[in-house]
Design a protein around this motif. Structure first.
Motif, PDB file in Angstrom:
ATOM      1  N   GLU A 209       0.809  -1.200   0.000  1.00 53.08           N
ATOM      2  CA  GLU A 209       0.000   0.000   0.000  1.00 53.08           C
ATOM      3  C   GLU A 209       0.851   1.263   0.000  1.00 53.08           C
ATOM      4  O   GLU A 209       1.979   1.283   0.485  1.00 53.08           O
ATOM      5  CB  GLU A 209      -0.953   0.034   1.192  1.00 53.08           C
ATOM      6  CG  GLU A 209      -0.275   0.228   2.537  1.00 53.08           C
ATOM      7  CD  GLU A 209       0.142  -1.067   3.194  1.00 53.08           C
ATOM      8  OE1 GLU A 209       0.373  -2.057   2.474  1.00 53.08           O
ATOM      9  OE2 GLU A 209       0.259  -1.087   4.423  1.00 53.08           O
TER      10      GLU A 209
ATOM     11  N   THR B 281      -4.387  -7.915   5.152  1.00 53.28           N
ATOM     12  CA  THR B 281      -4.467  -6.779   6.073  1.00 53.28           C
ATOM     13  C   THR B 281      -3.582  -7.066   7.283  1.00 53.28           C
ATOM     14  O   THR B 281      -3.424  -8.214   7.702  1.00 53.28           O
ATOM     15  CB  THR B 281      -5.906  -6.512   6.523  1.00 53.28           C
ATOM     16  OG1 THR B 281      -6.423  -7.675   7.197  1.00 53.28           O
ATOM     17  CG2 THR B 281      -6.792  -6.176   5.329  1.00 53.28           C
TER      18      THR B 281
ATOM     19  N   ALA C  45      -8.574   1.368   3.813  1.00 50.01           N
ATOM     20  CA  ALA C  45      -7.745   0.655   2.833  1.00 50.01           C
ATOM     21  C   ALA C  45      -8.606   0.260   1.647  1.00 50.01           C
ATOM     22  O   ALA C  45      -9.759  -0.151   1.820  1.00 50.01           O
ATOM     23  CB  ALA C  45      -7.130  -0.586   3.469  1.00 50.01           C
TER      24      ALA C  45
ATOM     25  N   SER D 196      -3.859   3.094   1.513  1.00 51.29           N
ATOM     26  CA  SER D 196      -4.345   2.953   2.880  1.00 51.29           C
ATOM     27  C   SER D 196      -3.989   4.206   3.674  1.00 51.29           C
ATOM     28  O   SER D 196      -3.475   5.179   3.116  1.00 51.29           O
ATOM     29  CB  SER D 196      -3.742   1.704   3.531  1.00 51.29           C
ATOM     30  OG  SER D 196      -4.361   1.443   4.775  1.00 51.29           O
TER      31      SER D 196
END
Length: 214
Positions: free
Chosen positions: A63, A130, A81, A102
């Motif tokens: 990210e 995640t 996110a 994110s």
């Protein structure tokens, strides 16, 4: 030794008040519809503020962190996110497209403390790839350790948070206790940092203690 500080990041689900003998050193509430940028930075200290960043550590991340992904609403901070590609910069400084975007926040530039109790109320995401986390790092940017991880969770196993202490030398201390599903509802993560010990709490229950002069 007596506890000296209470540090809280609060929202519409406030934690219990600190115990007698503590004083409130920092209260991170989220009100209104925007982040207080006098308190919170939205990227790591080494990045250009406002333009986004990624993590330069040993774990490459998918990210690109953006201030726009830090959304304040209804008394809470939402770190949003999404799998939307975005152009960013690699840790080597070259252009790179990241598959996800994110949000993150840090008090690195605005607040430091030594010893006390830290408490954060949060609801964690659930899902593959995640990795929500709460870290405490040295105020001195020239050193990376010691590091205290209040909580890290792999999104596919949200009932087993990781708590860790990474000292400047010697072995690491880590535990992954079994808990309730932390993606279901709001949960309180606490850490009591004293000169001779560190203790981790989940929803008021002590789950891990390291006894070491720090």
């Amino acid at each position: 030794s007596p506890k000296c500080d209470y540090v809280g990041i609060q929202n519409k689900h406030p934690p219990k008040l600190p115990s007698p003998g503590m004083h409130l050193a920092f209260d991170g509430t989220f009100t209104g519809s925007s982040l207080d940028t006098q308190v919170w930075d939205t990227c790591f200290w080494y990045s250009a503020q406002g333009s986004g960043c990624t993590h330069s550590g040993v774990y490459p991340e998918s990210e690109w962190y953006l201030p726009s992904q830090d959304v304040v609403s209804d008394g809470a901070l939402n770190l949003a996110a999404s799998p939307v590609p975005i152009a960013g910069t690699s840790t080597q400084g070259s252009p790179e497209t990241f598959p996800c975007r994110s949000g993150m926040v840090t008090t690195d530039q605005s607040f430091t403390f030594t010893y006390g109790y830290v408490q954060v109320v949060a609801r964690l995401p659930k899902g593959r790839n995640t990795w929500p986390a709460l870290w405490m790092l040295p105020a001195n940017h020239a050193i990376a350790l010691p590091e205290i991880d209040i909580m890290e969770v792999i999104g596919t196993d949200t009932s087993r948070p990781s708590m860790a202490f990474h000292p400047a030398d010697g072995p690491q201390y880590r535990l992954g206790p079994n808990t309730a599903d932390l993606s279901s509802g709001w949960h309180t993560f606490g850490l009591d940092w004293e000169p001779g010990s560190i203790s981790w709490y989940v929803d008021g229950t002590e789950v891990f203690t390291v006894t070491k002069k720090i």
